[in-house]
Design an enzyme around this catalytic site. Structure first.
Site, PDB file in Angstrom:
ATOM      1  N   ALA A   1       9.619   1.368   5.094  1.00  0.00           N
ATOM      2  CA  ALA A   1       9.962   2.472   5.989  1.00  0.00           C
ATOM      3  C   ALA A   1       8.857   2.552   7.035  1.00  0.00           C
ATOM      4  O   ALA A   1       7.743   2.067   6.818  1.00  0.00           O
ATOM      5  CB  ALA A   1      10.048   3.755   5.185  1.00  0.00           C
ATOM      6  N   GLY A  29      10.533   0.237   1.513  1.00  0.00           N
ATOM      7  CA  GLY A  29      11.933   0.389   1.916  1.00  0.00           C
ATOM      8  C   GLY A  29      12.612  -0.947   2.192  1.00  0.00           C
ATOM      9  O   GLY A  29      13.840  -1.057   2.073  1.00  0.00           O
ATOM     10  N   GLU A  75      13.651  -2.166  -1.088  1.00  0.00           N
ATOM     11  CA  GLU A  75      14.743  -1.277  -1.528  1.00  0.00           C
ATOM     12  C   GLU A  75      16.047  -1.589  -0.794  1.00  0.00           C
ATOM     13  O   GLU A  75      17.126  -1.566  -1.390  1.00  0.00           O
ATOM     14  CB  GLU A  75      14.323   0.185  -1.314  1.00  0.00           C
ATOM     15  CG  GLU A  75      13.170   0.577  -2.223  1.00  0.00           C
ATOM     16  CD  GLU A  75      12.546   1.910  -1.837  1.00  0.00           C
ATOM     17  OE1 GLU A  75      11.983   2.018  -0.720  1.00  0.00           O
ATOM     18  OE2 GLU A  75      12.615   2.842  -2.637  1.00  0.00           O
ATOM     19  N   GLU A 104       4.170   1.752  -2.025  1.00  0.00           N
ATOM     20  CA  GLU A 104       4.091   3.153  -1.601  1.00  0.00           C
ATOM     21  C   GLU A 104       2.904   3.884  -2.213  1.00  0.00           C
ATOM     22  O   GLU A 104       2.328   4.775  -1.594  1.00  0.00           O
ATOM     23  CB  GLU A 104       5.387   3.893  -1.981  1.00  0.00           C
ATOM     24  CG  GLU A 104       6.587   3.532  -1.120  1.00  0.00           C
ATOM     25  CD  GLU A 104       7.365   2.318  -1.605  1.00  0.00           C
ATOM     26  OE1 GLU A 104       6.841   1.569  -2.464  1.00  0.00           O
ATOM     27  OE2 GLU A 104       8.500   2.124  -1.136  1.00  0.00           O
TER      28      GLU A 104
HETATM   29  N1  CAA Z   1       5.571   0.976   9.232  1.00  0.00           N
HETATM   30  C1  CAA Z   1       5.158   0.984  10.515  1.00  0.00           C
HETATM   31  N2  CAA Z   1       4.556  -0.057  11.117  1.00  0.00           N
HETATM   32  C2  CAA Z   1       4.372  -1.173  10.384  1.00  0.00           C
HETATM   33  C3  CAA Z   1       4.774  -1.253   9.035  1.00  0.00           C
HETATM   34  C4  CAA Z   1       5.423  -0.116   8.461  1.00  0.00           C
HETATM   35  N3  CAA Z   1       5.877  -0.118   7.212  1.00  0.00           N
HETATM   36  N4  CAA Z   1       4.457  -2.472   8.564  1.00  0.00           N
HETATM   37  C5  CAA Z   1       3.871  -3.130   9.585  1.00  0.00           C
HETATM   38  N5  CAA Z   1       3.830  -2.350  10.679  1.00  0.00           N
HETATM   39  C6  CAA Z   1       3.279  -2.675  11.989  1.00  0.00           C
HETATM   40  C7  CAA Z   1       1.752  -2.686  11.967  1.00  0.00           C
HETATM   41  O1  CAA Z   1       1.249  -1.379  12.089  1.00  0.00           O
HETATM   42  C8  CAA Z   1       1.451  -3.565  13.154  1.00  0.00           C
HETATM   43  O2  CAA Z   1       1.614  -2.814  14.316  1.00  0.00           O
HETATM   44  P1  CAA Z   1       0.498  -2.892  15.508  1.00  0.00           P
HETATM   45  O3  CAA Z   1       0.594  -4.321  15.975  1.00  0.00           O
HETATM   46  O4  CAA Z   1       0.980  -1.890  16.492  1.00  0.00           O
HETATM   47  O5  CAA Z   1      -0.809  -2.597  14.877  1.00  0.00           O
HETATM   48  C9  CAA Z   1       2.586  -4.587  13.122  1.00  0.00           C
HETATM   49  O6  CAA Z   1       3.626  -3.999  12.343  1.00  0.00           O
HETATM   50  C10 CAA Z   1       2.181  -5.889  12.450  1.00  0.00           C
HETATM   51  O7  CAA Z   1       1.656  -5.574  11.163  1.00  0.00           O
HETATM   52  P2  CAA Z   1       0.207  -6.089  10.662  1.00  0.00           P
HETATM   53  O8  CAA Z   1      -0.692  -6.310  11.805  1.00  0.00           O
HETATM   54  O9  CAA Z   1      -0.250  -5.139   9.598  1.00  0.00           O
HETATM   55  O10 CAA Z   1       0.653  -7.499  10.045  1.00  0.00           O
HETATM   56  P3  CAA Z   1      -0.085  -8.288   8.879  1.00  0.00           P
HETATM   57  O11 CAA Z   1       0.585  -9.616   8.833  1.00  0.00           O
HETATM   58  O12 CAA Z   1      -1.547  -8.233   9.022  1.00  0.00           O
HETATM   59  O13 CAA Z   1       0.279  -7.464   7.526  1.00  0.00           O
HETATM   60  C11 CAA Z   1       1.755  -6.331   6.002  1.00  0.00           C
HETATM   61  C12 CAA Z   1       1.586  -7.417   7.093  1.00  0.00           C
HETATM   62  C13 CAA Z   1       0.992  -6.735   4.743  1.00  0.00           C
HETATM   63  C14 CAA Z   1       3.229  -6.225   5.688  1.00  0.00           C
HETATM   64  C15 CAA Z   1       1.194  -4.983   6.536  1.00  0.00           C
HETATM   65  O14 CAA Z   1       1.765  -4.732   7.822  1.00  0.00           O
HETATM   66  C16 CAA Z   1       1.518  -3.805   5.658  1.00  0.00           C
HETATM   67  O15 CAA Z   1       0.885  -3.609   4.652  1.00  0.00           O
HETATM   68  N6  CAA Z   1       2.530  -2.996   6.051  1.00  0.00           N
HETATM   69  C17 CAA Z   1       2.900  -1.806   5.319  1.00  0.00           C
HETATM   70  C18 CAA Z   1       3.683  -2.115   4.043  1.00  0.00           C
HETATM   71  C19 CAA Z   1       4.023  -0.845   3.309  1.00  0.00           C
HETATM   72  O16 CAA Z   1       3.184  -0.111   2.885  1.00  0.00           O
HETATM   73  N7  CAA Z   1       5.329  -0.570   3.163  1.00  0.00           N
HETATM   74  C20 CAA Z   1       5.828   0.621   2.488  1.00  0.00           C
HETATM   75  C21 CAA Z   1       6.155   1.678   3.492  1.00  0.00           C
HETATM   76  S1  CAA Z   1       6.519   3.262   2.775  1.00  0.00           S
HETATM   77  C22 CAA Z   1       8.130   3.167   2.258  1.00  0.00           C
HETATM   78  O17 CAA Z   1       8.795   2.167   2.450  1.00  0.00           O
HETATM   79  C23 CAA Z   1       8.643   4.405   1.594  1.00  0.00           C
HETATM   80  C24 CAA Z   1       9.989   4.321   1.025  1.00  0.00           C
HETATM   81  O18 CAA Z   1      10.216   3.806  -0.055  1.00  0.00           O
HETATM   82  C25 CAA Z   1      11.106   4.976   1.682  1.00  0.00           C
END
Ligand code: CAA
Length: 256
Positions: A64, A107, A110, A130
């Site tokens: 998400a 998400g 999911e 999460e």
């Molecule tokens: N939400 C918003 N933006 C996101 C994102 C997310 N879930 N995942 C990645 N992005 C964005 C980053 O912020 C980045 O944006 P900027 O270039 O503006 O900084 C861009 O996408 C590229 O990401 P990274 O630079 O972080 O890429 P990476 O290759 O270094 O890392 C990754 C990849 C490991 C997937 C890392 O992006 C990450 O950890 N993302 C978050 C994963 C996460 O926590 N997901 C769960 C979300 S909560 C949820 O989903 C709740 C639910 O159940 C409903």
């Protein structure tokens, strides 16, 4: 468009591609809304027999949209029924396959699990991270994952937030098969086209019965399956399929 129905194959397969590369296909409200709409359209469109939901080579969906959610209040999440539009995926009667390359996290994992099954590229990475954000999954990560891989693994995945590669996900039973990263769509299309070649109502009934196994006890599920099995004998496609076998020819299904 944040998501798009990229193209239709003549064979009746709609490929829906998540298209938000700058955020690794993070599920923002707009993407979720568009995805729900496209899936609903495909459900109604008689030329669509099977759907594939996919992302890019780097990410199916990295969860998400954390930035969008970060300032939301509990009441906003409730009042907006955040992610409610994704129910179109889990409630679809037509088969929906997730073709996953790269990150399928939170998400994203999911969403993949809302589909009927997951085909993973070798570079796929799954997880429910999460907990690292001070929250828990909100679209089925504690529920569907537990049904898919069992309590011990689902508990570990949810409590550690660790990422798991395609081999581990397949061993755990989360994905149905692994294919080469570059051939993900091609291989998934082959599976989808095979399903699309069968009788559509029979495929929908088979899907309904498998889903029933998740939702009921064994005895109730077996009775349900027997009833649906019996009802297929009222269809032309059952007559055609069995006659074709006996006559050593390819069946011509008419979806009736
Ligand atoms: N939400 C918003 N933006 C996101 C994102 C997310 N879930 N995942 C990645 N992005 C964005 C980053 O912020 C980045 O944006 P900027 O270039 O503006 O900084 C861009 O996408 C590229 O990401 P990274 O630079 O972080 O890429 P990476 O290759 O270094 O890392 C990754 C990849 C490991 C997937 C890392 O992006 C990450 O950890 N993302 C978050 C994963 C996460 O926590 N997901 C769960 C979300 S909560 C949820 O989903 C709740 C639910 O159940 C409903």
């Amino acid at each position: 468009m944040e998501s798009e129905k990229a193209f239709f194959k003549d064979s009746g397969v709609a490929i829906i591609t998540l298209n938000r590369p700058k955020a690794l296909n993070a599920l923002c409200k707009q993407l979720v809304q568009e995805l729900g709409q496209v899936v609903s359209l495909c459900e109604k469109d008689p030329s669509v027999r099977v759907m594939i939901i996919t992302g890019s080579q780097k990410a199916f969906a990295a969860g998400a949209d954390i930035k969008e959610m970060s300032t939301m209040t509990a009441m906003q999440v409730y009042n907006e029924n955040l992610f409610g539009e994704l129910d179109a995926v889990s409630k679809a009667r037509k088969p929906v396959i997730a073709a996953v390359n790269g990150f399928a996290l939170g998400g994203g994992c999911e969403l993949a699990m809302m589909c009927d099954f997951i085909v993973a590229g070798e570079n796929a990475k799954f997880g429910q991270p999460e907990i690292k954000l001070g929250t828990i999954p909100g679209i089925g990560g504690t529920q569907r994952l537990t049904k898919a891989i069992g309590k011990a693994k689902a508990m570990e995945w949810n409590l550690t937030g660790d990422l798991h590669d395609a081999v581990e996900a397949e061993k755990a039973g989360l994905v149905s098969r692994i294919v080469k990263t570059e051939q993900l769509l091609e291989e998934t299309l082959k599976i989808a086209e095979k399903i699309a070649s069968y009788s559509q109502p029979i495929a929908a009934l088979a899907k309904e019965c498998v889903n029933k196994a998740h939702e009921t006890g064994l005895q109730e599920g077996l009775v349900f399956e027997r009833r649906v099995f019996m009802s297929t004998f009222a269809s032309k496609d059952q007559k055609e399929g069995m006659s074709a076998f006996a006559e050593k020819r390819t069946p011509k299904f008419v979806d009736e």
